[in-house]
Design a protein around this motif. Structure first.
Motif, PDB file in Angstrom:
ATOM      1  N   UNK A 293       0.842  -1.206   0.000  1.00  0.00           N
ATOM      2  CA  UNK A 293       0.000   0.000   0.000  1.00  0.00           C
ATOM      3  C   UNK A 293       0.873   1.252   0.000  1.00  0.00           C
ATOM      4  N   UNK A 294       0.220   2.386  -0.209  1.00  0.00           N
ATOM      5  CA  UNK A 294       0.881   3.670  -0.037  1.00  0.00           C
ATOM      6  C   UNK A 294       0.690   4.075   1.425  1.00  0.00           C
ATOM      7  N   UNK A 295       1.756   3.948   2.193  1.00  0.00           N
ATOM      8  CA  UNK A 295       1.656   4.131   3.642  1.00  0.00           C
ATOM      9  C   UNK A 295       1.127   5.514   4.023  1.00  0.00           C
ATOM     10  N   UNK A 296       1.655   6.537   3.369  1.00  0.00           N
ATOM     11  CA  UNK A 296       1.278   7.905   3.727  1.00  0.00           C
ATOM     12  C   UNK A 296      -0.226   8.132   3.484  1.00  0.00           C
ATOM     13  N   UNK A 297      -0.707   7.614   2.358  1.00  0.00           N
ATOM     14  CA  UNK A 297      -2.114   7.816   2.030  1.00  0.00           C
ATOM     15  C   UNK A 297      -3.038   7.013   2.929  1.00  0.00           C
ATOM     16  N   UNK A 298      -2.632   5.792   3.264  1.00  0.00           N
ATOM     17  CA  UNK A 298      -3.462   4.983   4.163  1.00  0.00           C
ATOM     18  C   UNK A 298      -3.547   5.661   5.525  1.00  0.00           C
ATOM     19  N   UNK A 299      -2.418   6.182   5.983  1.00  0.00           N
ATOM     20  CA  UNK A 299      -2.413   6.941   7.240  1.00  0.00           C
ATOM     21  C   UNK A 299      -3.399   8.095   7.165  1.00  0.00           C
ATOM     22  N   UNK A 300      -3.331   8.830   6.070  1.00  0.00           N
ATOM     23  CA  UNK A 300      -4.215   9.976   5.871  1.00  0.00           C
ATOM     24  C   UNK A 300      -5.675   9.560   5.941  1.00  0.00           C
ATOM     25  N   UNK A 301      -6.017   8.462   5.249  1.00  0.00           N
ATOM     26  CA  UNK A 301      -7.413   8.010   5.206  1.00  0.00           C
ATOM     27  C   UNK A 301      -7.905   7.621   6.604  1.00  0.00           C
ATOM     28  N   UNK A 302      -7.092   6.846   7.307  1.00  0.00           N
ATOM     29  CA  UNK A 302      -7.509   6.385   8.643  1.00  0.00           C
ATOM     30  C   UNK A 302      -7.597   7.574   9.603  1.00  0.00           C
ATOM     31  N   UNK A 303      -6.653   8.481   9.477  1.00  0.00           N
ATOM     32  CA  UNK A 303      -6.668   9.666  10.331  1.00  0.00           C
ATOM     33  C   UNK A 303      -7.952  10.470  10.120  1.00  0.00           C
ATOM     34  N   UNK A 304      -8.369  10.617   8.863  1.00  0.00           N
ATOM     35  CA  UNK A 304      -9.619  11.328   8.585  1.00  0.00           C
ATOM     36  C   UNK A 304     -10.791  10.662   9.303  1.00  0.00           C
TER      37      UNK A 304
ATOM     38  N   UNK B 252     -10.773  10.080   1.907  1.00  0.00           N
ATOM     39  CA  UNK B 252     -10.495   8.733   2.417  1.00  0.00           C
ATOM     40  C   UNK B 252     -11.043   7.675   1.460  1.00  0.00           C
ATOM     41  N   UNK B 253     -12.225   7.931   0.934  1.00  0.00           N
ATOM     42  CA  UNK B 253     -12.815   6.961   0.013  1.00  0.00           C
ATOM     43  C   UNK B 253     -11.995   6.855  -1.272  1.00  0.00           C
ATOM     44  N   UNK B 254     -11.537   7.994  -1.783  1.00  0.00           N
ATOM     45  CA  UNK B 254     -10.745   7.930  -3.017  1.00  0.00           C
ATOM     46  C   UNK B 254      -9.442   7.183  -2.805  1.00  0.00           C
ATOM     47  N   UNK B 255      -8.827   7.426  -1.653  1.00  0.00           N
ATOM     48  CA  UNK B 255      -7.580   6.717  -1.347  1.00  0.00           C
ATOM     49  C   UNK B 255      -7.842   5.205  -1.326  1.00  0.00           C
ATOM     50  N   UNK B 256      -8.936   4.797  -0.685  1.00  0.00           N
ATOM     51  CA  UNK B 256      -9.276   3.364  -0.641  1.00  0.00           C
ATOM     52  C   UNK B 256      -9.489   2.825  -2.049  1.00  0.00           C
ATOM     53  N   UNK B 257     -10.241   3.573  -2.850  1.00  0.00           N
ATOM     54  CA  UNK B 257     -10.563   3.088  -4.189  1.00  0.00           C
ATOM     55  C   UNK B 257      -9.337   3.046  -5.085  1.00  0.00           C
ATOM     56  N   UNK B 258      -8.431   3.997  -4.899  1.00  0.00           N
ATOM     57  CA  UNK B 258      -7.221   3.960  -5.713  1.00  0.00           C
ATOM     58  C   UNK B 258      -6.334   2.763  -5.373  1.00  0.00           C
ATOM     59  N   UNK B 259      -6.514   2.220  -4.195  1.00  0.00           N
ATOM     60  CA  UNK B 259      -5.809   0.984  -3.838  1.00  0.00           C
ATOM     61  C   UNK B 259      -6.559  -0.254  -4.331  1.00  0.00           C
TER      62      UNK B 259
END
Ligand SMILES: Nc1ncnc2c1ncn2[C@@H]1O[C@H](COP(=O)(O)OP(=O)(O)O)[C@@H](O)[C@H]1O
Ligand SMILES: [Mg+2]
Length: 249
Positions: A130-141, A212-219
């Motif tokens: 995964x993209x660690x920075x983006x996953x962090x961002x999504x969960x943080x949101x 957060x949803x876009x980050x999930x979907x991009x993964x």
């Protein structure tokens, strides 16, 4: 952006950065592409190689304007790439370790708000791509939303404010639950919360959930929620173990 990592950003600051990258750029792109199309139509009215001086001048100016619009579009594309939203920066990541960091990061804020924070990792989760920075961002949101949903709950006599973060292996993917005992999401707005700039908070950006949803979907994953009014909400973030399906492993 990595150069700034020695400055410890606040949770709000991180949310804002992600929101700017995801939302503002997107919002600027739409009117820009309208300008692009309109300028091309104008160019048909003022073709190159006109006879008169006025026609030549107008044609030159239109070409220059079109060039500037294209340049702005490129700058935005670059920024999106730079911010890592469009191209994922995939690496081998221990999701539990990442969530350990995120929950550790918000713990002081939870304590201050009188919110009981618990993290239950599924230790059978394998290393993921995964993209660690983006996953962090999504969960943080999601965590910040949960926290904000329970703000002021302490004194209302309805019991404890609890925030639970949990991981689970589910098929070929990981499932992250961010659960709160807040007011829940009323039926009438359950679709609206995904909309860019939709917020019911005085100072909300309305970008936390769409980002957060876009980050999930991009993964290649997704983001959903289950909610019950007066009971609470469970946001469910799913990520495939091996990264987006179209990316070579
Ligand atoms: N855990 C939650 N419990 C209740 N409502 C929520 C929760 N998470 C999000 N919401 C609702 O969804 C809206 C949109 O959330 P978001 O996109 O993060 O924007 P913001 O947090 O800036 O308002 C919030 O304003 C809130 O009304
Ligand atoms: Mg939010």
């Amino acid at each position: 952006m990595s150069d700034a990592s020695h400055r410890t950003p606040t949770a709000k600051g991180l949310e804002f950065l992600g929101a700017v990258a995801g939302g503002l750029v997107h919002e600027i792109r739409n009117p820009l592409s309208t300008m692009n199309v309109t300028l091309q139509l104008l160019q048909e009215d003022w073709p190159e190689g006109a006879e008169d001086a006025r026609g030549q001048r107008s044609s030159r100016r239109l070409t220059s304007l079109l060039g500037e619009v294209k340049r702005l579009e490129e700058i935005l594309d670059d920024f999106l790439r730079y911010a890592g939203i469009r191209r994922l920066n995939l690496s081998r990541v221990d999701l539990n370790r990442v969530l350990e960091e995120v929950t550790g990061f918000v713990l002081p804020e939870c304590t201050r708000a009188g919110v009981d924070l618990a993290f239950y990792p599924d230790r059978s989760l394998p290393i993921m791509r995964v993209d660690e920075r983006l996953v962090k961002q999504a969960v943080l949101n999601l965590i910040l939303n949960a926290l904000q949903a329970m703000e002021g709950k302490e004194g209302d006599g309805r019991g404890e404010a609890q925030l639970i973060v949990r991981t689970r292996l589910e098929g070929e993917g990981a499932r992250i639950d961010v659960i709160d005992t807040g007011p829940g999401i009323p039926e009438g707005i359950r679709e609206k919360v995904w909309e860019v700039y939709y917020s019911r908070k005085k100072t909300g950006s309305g970008l936390g959930l769409p980002t957060a949803r876009r980050i999930a979907e991009e993964h290649g994953g997704g983001l959903t929620f289950e909610t019950e009014v007066d009971k609470g909400t469970d946001f469910i973030l799913r990520l495939p173990l091996t990264g987006p399906p179209d990316e070579p492993a």
